[in-house]
Design a protein around this motif. Structure first.
Motif, mmCIF file in Angstrom:
data_model
loop_
_atom_site.group_PDB
_atom_site.id
_atom_site.type_symbol
_atom_site.label_atom_id
_atom_site.label_comp_id
_atom_site.label_asym_id
_atom_site.label_seq_id
_atom_site.Cartn_x
_atom_site.Cartn_y
_atom_site.Cartn_z
ATOM 1 N N VAL A 85 47.224 35.788 36.098
ATOM 2 C CA VAL A 85 46.199 36.408 35.258
ATOM 3 C C VAL A 85 46.352 36.069 34.189
ATOM 4 C CG1 VAL A 85 45.698 38.826 34.548
ATOM 5 C CG2 VAL A 85 46.282 38.537 37.031
ATOM 6 N N GLU A 91 37.918 33.581 35.587
ATOM 7 C CA GLU A 91 38.092 34.716 36.324
ATOM 8 C C GLU A 91 39.461 34.751 36.737
ATOM 9 O OE1 GLU A 91 36.371 38.416 36.909
ATOM 10 O OE2 GLU A 91 35.366 36.944 35.899
ATOM 11 N N ALA A 122 42.355 35.929 39.368
ATOM 12 C CA ALA A 122 42.713 36.265 40.655
ATOM 13 C C ALA A 122 43.788 37.365 40.751
ATOM 14 C CB ALA A 122 43.186 35.283 41.573
ATOM 15 N N PHE A 123 43.198 38.757 40.708
ATOM 16 C CA PHE A 123 43.894 39.804 40.698
ATOM 17 C C PHE A 123 44.571 40.338 41.938
ATOM 18 C CE2 PHE A 123 41.285 40.312 36.745
ATOM 19 C CZ PHE A 123 42.155 40.685 36.077
ATOM 20 N N ASP A 124 45.840 40.726 42.044
ATOM 21 C CA ASP A 124 46.633 41.311 43.216
ATOM 22 C C ASP A 124 46.315 42.822 43.083
ATOM 23 O OD1 ASP A 124 47.264 38.883 44.216
ATOM 24 O OD2 ASP A 124 49.168 38.924 42.947
ATOM 25 N N ASP A 184 44.326 46.221 42.125
ATOM 26 C CA ASP A 184 42.883 46.903 41.994
ATOM 27 C C ASP A 184 42.726 47.409 40.598
ATOM 28 O OD1 ASP A 184 41.978 45.904 44.398
ATOM 29 O OD2 ASP A 184 42.322 48.015 45.353
ATOM 30 N N GLU A 214 44.195 46.520 37.700
ATOM 31 C CA GLU A 214 43.984 45.493 36.829
ATOM 32 C C GLU A 214 42.492 44.961 36.893
ATOM 33 O OE1 GLU A 214 47.010 42.709 37.227
ATOM 34 O OE2 GLU A 214 48.824 44.251 36.800
ATOM 35 N N ARG A 215 41.956 44.766 38.104
ATOM 36 C CA ARG A 215 40.754 44.199 38.377
ATOM 37 C C ARG A 215 39.722 45.059 37.490
ATOM 38 N NH1 ARG A 215 41.012 44.045 43.377
ATOM 39 N NH2 ARG A 215 41.845 41.650 43.401
ATOM 40 N N HIS A 236 39.692 44.762 33.681
ATOM 41 C CA HIS A 236 39.233 43.684 33.517
ATOM 42 C C HIS A 236 37.408 43.655 33.655
ATOM 43 C CE1 HIS A 236 37.530 39.408 34.174
ATOM 44 N NE2 HIS A 236 38.352 38.913 32.937
ATOM 45 N N ARG A 237 37.048 44.146 34.751
ATOM 46 C CA ARG A 237 35.738 44.527 35.059
ATOM 47 C C ARG A 237 35.157 45.418 33.839
ATOM 48 N NH1 ARG A 237 35.097 47.258 39.929
ATOM 49 N NH2 ARG A 237 32.862 47.520 39.565
#
Length: 187
Positions: free
Chosen positions: A102, A111, A113-115, A117, A119-120, A123-124
Motif C-alpha cells: 500500500v 491504486e 491493493a488493500f487487504d 476494507d 483502509e480501502r 482511501h476512497r
C-alpha cells in the motif's frame, strides 16, 4: 536529523516572546521537536500555536486507529507530493501497520491493493474528497456506518489539516533528510 528549507533560519535567541512561548509548547508536547511545518509556522506564532494544537489532536487524539490516521496522512502526502510529509509519516505508517504494498502504491500514484476494507474506505474517501471536493450519499453512508459520525468528522479534519501541512512544506521546500532520495519527482 537536519531539516532544510528556503525559510530564513530562526534561532531561539532571535525569537520574540510569542515565538518562544509557542516553541516551548511544541517542544514540551507529544512531538517534542520543531519538525515539518513548524519551521514555517513559528514565523507566525499565532498560526503556529493554533495549528500545532489542531495537529496534535488530528495526529494523536481522533477516534480512528493510528493505522487509519496515518493512511489518511500518507494519502494526503502522496496527493500533494509533499516530500517532507512523506519522509516524516512513511515510517510511522509502516510501524502502525500499513503494508509495504500500500505504501509503495501510494508513493507511485497507483491504486493500492488493500487487504483491509477500512483502509480501502479511507482511501476512497480521500480520493473522492480531493478529486470531486464532495462525498456522495452512498459513500457518506458507508463511512458513517463503518466509523461513526464523530470519527468521520475527525477524518475530514485530518485530511484538511494535513493538506495545510503539505502546502506549507511544499511552498517552503522543507526537506527532512537531504541525504535520502526524495520520494516524489520534483515538478
Amino acid at each position: 536529523m537536519a531539516i532544510q528549507s528556503r525559510l530564513t533560519s530562526l534561532l531561539e535567541e532571535q525569537m520574540d516572546d510569542a515565538q518562544r512561548r509557542v516553541l516551548s509548547n511544541i517542544l514540551s508536547g507529544p512531538r517534542g521537536n520543531l519538525d515539518g511545518p513548524f519551521l514555517a509556522w513559528i514565523h507566525s506564532p499565532e498560526l503556529a500555536d493554533r495549528a500545532q494544537r489542531l495537529g496534535a489532536f488530528c495526529r494523536y487524539d481522533t477516534r480512528l486507529e493510528l493505522r487509519l490516521t496515518e493512511l489518511a496522512i500518507l494519502f494526503t502526502a502522496s496527493w500533494w507530493q509533499s516530500q517532507a510529509e512523506w519522509q516524516i509519516h512513511e515510517p510511522i505508517a509502516r510501524e502502525a501497520g500499513i503494508s509495504e504494498v500500500v505504501i509503495e502504491a501510494l508513493r507511485t500514484g497507483r491504486e493500492p491493493a488493500f487487504d483491509r476494507d477500512d483502509e480501502r474506505l479511507i482511501h476512497r474517501l480521500g480520493k473522492t474528497l480531493y478529486t470531486t471536493k464532495r462525498i456522495d450519499d452512498a459513500l457518506y453512508s458507508e463511512a458513517i456506518e463503518t466509523f461513526g459520525e464523530p470519527a468521520v468528522v475527525e477524518l475530514v479534519g485530518v485530511f484538511g489539516y494535513y493538506a495545510l501541512v503539505a502546502m506549507t512544506l511544499n511552498v517552503f521546500e522543507v526537506r527532512r533528510d537531504a541525504q535520502a532520495p526524495l520520494p516524489f519527482a520534483e515538478p
